[in-house]
Enzyme design. Sequence first.
Site, PDB file in Angstrom:
ATOM      1  N   ASP A 152       0.860  -1.183   0.000  1.00  0.00           N
ATOM      2  CA  ASP A 152       0.000   0.000   0.000  1.00  0.00           C
ATOM      3  C   ASP A 152       0.890   1.225   0.000  1.00  0.00           C
ATOM      4  O   ASP A 152       2.071   1.125   0.306  1.00  0.00           O
ATOM      5  CB  ASP A 152      -0.805   0.039   1.301  1.00  0.00           C
TER       6      ASP A 152
ATOM      7  N   THR B  97      -0.348   4.566   1.469  1.00  0.00           N
ATOM      8  CA  THR B  97      -0.609   5.378   2.652  1.00  0.00           C
ATOM      9  C   THR B  97      -0.200   4.658   3.925  1.00  0.00           C
ATOM     10  O   THR B  97      -0.664   3.558   4.178  1.00  0.00           O
ATOM     11  CB  THR B  97      -2.110   5.706   2.716  1.00  0.00           C
TER      12      THR B  97
END
Length: 1182
Positions: free
Chosen positions: A461, A463
Amino acid sequence: MANNTADHPPGNSVAEGNHDGDFGMAVTDLRDLMELRSAEAVTKIQDTYGDVQGICRRLKTSPIEGLSGNPVDLEKRHTSFGKNFIPPKKAKSFLSLVWEALQDVTLIILEIAAIISLGLSFYHPPGGDSEACGQVAGGVEDEGESQAGWIEGAAILFSVIIVVLVTAFNDWSKEKQFRGLQSRIEQEQKFTVIRKGQVIQIPVAELVVGDIAQIKYGDLLPADGILIQGNDLKIDESSLTGESDQVRKSLAKDPMLLSGTHVMEGSGRMVVSAVGLNSQTGIIFTLLGASEHDEEKKVKKTKTQDGIALEIQPLKSEEAAESEEKEEKEEVKPVKKVNVTKKEKSVLQGKLTKLAVQIGKAGLIMSALTVIILILFFVIDTFAIQGRSWVAECTPIYIQYFVKFFIIGVTVLVVAVPEGLPLAVTISLAYSVKKMMKDNNLVRHLDACETMGNATAICSDKTGTLTMNRMTVVQAYIGDTHYRTVPEPDAIKPETLETLVNSISINSAYTTKILPPEKEGGLPRHVGNKTECALLGLVLELKGDYQPIREEIPEEKLYKVYTFNSSRKSMSTVLKNADGGFRMYSKGASEIVLRKCSRILDTQGQPRIFKPKDRDEMVRKVIEPMACDGLRTICVAFRDFPAEGGEPNWEIENDILNELTCIAVVGIEDPVRHEVPEAIAKCQRAGITVRMVTGDNINTARAIATKCGILLPGEDFLCMEGKEFNQQIRNDQGEVEQERLDKVWPKLRVLARSSPTDKHTLVKGIIDSTVLQPRQVVAVTGDGTNDGPALKKADVGFAMGIAGTDVAKEASDIILTDDNFTSIVKAVMWGRNVYDSISKFLQFQLTVNVVAVIVAFTGACITQDSPLKAVQMLWVNLIMDTLASLALATEPPTESLLLRKPYGRNKPLISRTMMKNILGHAVYQLVIIFTLLFAGETIFDIDSGRNTPLHSPPTEHYTIVFNVFVMMQLFNEINARKIHGERNVFEGIYRNPIFCSVVLGTFVLQIVIVQFGGKPFSCTALTIDQWLWCVFIGVGELLWGQLISAIPTHHLKFLKEAGHGTTKEEMHEEELTEGADEIDHAEMELRRGQILWFRGLNRIQTQIKVVNAFRSSLRLESPESRSSIHSFMPHPEFVPLSEEEARNPPIEETGDEIESLPSASSGATGGGELPSALPRSHEPSI
């Protein structure tokens, strides 16, 4: 559906007051109520209690303020309604572990041999010493010596006891360690409740009936409750009902919330109505636990009405091992129905299984040969050459000889079989897991640790993993002006400012807030959703305050909330105005929300028409430049529904989320963690491809990927959005085609605007792909509920410890406690280290095996007596098994592990270099030993120890042979620290105190054994000169090691590698022949007598999976949806093994019950899956 509604009239609370803590409801009332569903429950609540508020009044709690948190009140609730705790299964006692260790087949054979030997030594036949028996009985110096015949048997028994105690202690400490790990996970599990009007987080175990709990997207409900207020709440109840559809919860239709279910969308508040054993999960556990006693004999299956089998697997870390010998014969047919697909077996396990079977075969043949040759030699010598006849009174003496030969044969077998292997694997993994905790990796499944060393791809990912997840608004577009920094409040029209502040304050989760810093001068603390925190931060920067607005409009007054989810990519909140009209505030990804906007606030704060061409211009001039700076763009908008239009149909979302008026577009920055670029460079050097999969737009994603070093300038890589990705990989029918996917993924580095389904498709595609050899091993990071499928599908799933939802954590193998990408790199290092540790141990162990077996075999054939006695062999076995596995399996990892490519699935455990080392050192040791054996008496000028009669005292000659043998092993253990042909074997030795203490400890013990071991160890004290010679020959090992490493491996073409992974062809064969998977081959080996090794092997499997065994004695398998087993309870002991499900072979559905052997579970690697369906009454017999 149970409908036993014992209707207690409301008035009877007084009568029961004395023992019910003066609450208006008894446990039984609540229990009966919680058994109802949907309409029935609503009717019951209305008829008996009026409404949910009525239940709150009876439970003496306030729906707004919550409980007071007064200790006396909490204690009263504990006594009346129980605690939120389900007692874990009792740990095994030390004695039961000792009993299990005693089941080891080799040990049983040794015990029997020792007992026969003991019995015969006490049996003195009349006339046994007569000449008639030949020279067999001769050479006994005096009565005292012949009496000492019992010592050998006793010594073997003693060493068996030592081995058993060591094994049992290891198992016991391991169980203790993992229970500790479990309780730590459990303490970290918190839930949000309201007490005294304050929102606080408390450990799950402290929840009481009457608590007002806040629930939100991603939560795993820790107790039963009744909904007080909900926004767009959808629950996945598949773990209880087996229904895969999400259930919409509302006060009017279905307010019942059950423990162990997952919140998939929305948010709300509930009053806790049942905890611990009274909750739905607890009731099921009570049902299951009712037949604890039968569990020892069989696995209990309870069918619920949906046809889900709830199966208890008793907590036996070794069940596979003991109950296997007898049952495998009975259960072979059903096993065939379990089709084990090969991906499921952990890489290391597969290789070890194969290697072990090969070694087991060799050992068995050698030991059988030894016994046969010894017996033939003796028989021919005594009855043919000396021409004696078999006399009745000589029988016991002959039998004593045969027993001695049998013992020698067994010891050859003991040394040949690397029983220390399971131990080395367990120690190495357990040690790594413990140390990885310090590196912020909480390992939930042991084998994930080792799989990580083989990882070739990481899908991360953005974030929070690559970035700091501390969002701040840095640019804004308000009133037709693009501000490069946050504007002053005076620069914005007051009306626009007020609308903006109201929109942000109301249209965000009320649990999200910004708190003052904990330390002076620190940054303010962000609580809740980070993007919302950034927007609230903007409100504060614009000199506004969100708290008074929220107090004026509490959550109860929100008319309707559309919570954020991955398909909407926006959140909206509707308020009812005084005039009967409605106002809706929306926020979300700018390109999505702007498409729904038909107006925009201008410089004067007045709405003007916003056409598609205006939107395109705005995208070009505002949004793209922001995205190219790596900013995430959020659009804030609103819409008014006039009163005269009547109330719209809120269910038709597309009509509601339209005709919006744009207030502002803000650019939120999430800076890259400063340690990430270096970590990614390390991964790339180590041959691991890092891909970024994010929901952000492509420009932001590309900017961040370039900053991180995922995209390098001048290289040919793909960055694409989810939509384009799907167009390229799907055919006209919309199905994913592997060939199309194979064209995309090798170059893909950034996948933007992706949905969780895209992530799952990508991971599955990479794993199933055959473009690159060997098959890719994929690690995935995830934090959201909807990342669950991708986390399960991946070889290793990493969940975020801070930002991750309970569902994601449960689907994962490793939890990153600091959400940081660098921790993943540490996991790779530890994984490779486990692999190397086991290879080091193998290199050392196999050298000892080869030498000891050849010495025992040739010695026995030539001199009719093994130069290394049974007890000495057992001591050598202890050095090389238990102690060496401790020493070599605890080497700390070094950065140099990241300088080589991943091993891959088919790389053999024993490389050519290692084979060169094993054979090279074996040659040195054999030459030395045979020289000493046949010329030692002349070199050292001592009496020969060859051809000594039975029960004669130990000789200096054989003591020197034994001592030199051990010294060479000791120094070779230092050589074994390096397996890639490095020269400096001492490098970093001081960093491993365990290694140093094991080597020194072994040396001291060896001195004690030789000098004071006497008859039991067949040793006699040596002089200082002889000792120095022994040590000198041992040190020769180090010099010889230098010589071996000087020989280039590539010239030695004849060397074979060993311990390969399963190859493609074998896989196909195995899939074609039903049931003839690796396990069944292994069972056929067992028929030929390899029961011995397989006990050890099963121990590896059970130990590798031990964490899961402790986690749960429960498993659900639903026929309709194999995926949604989820969990039964937040208590980790009881997290059913569904986490594994993606990593697990689906059991072929057949009409009849599937009985699965524990040995069959050796293929099921992910976590003790196939429940042992075996009677426990049979113990292995000889």
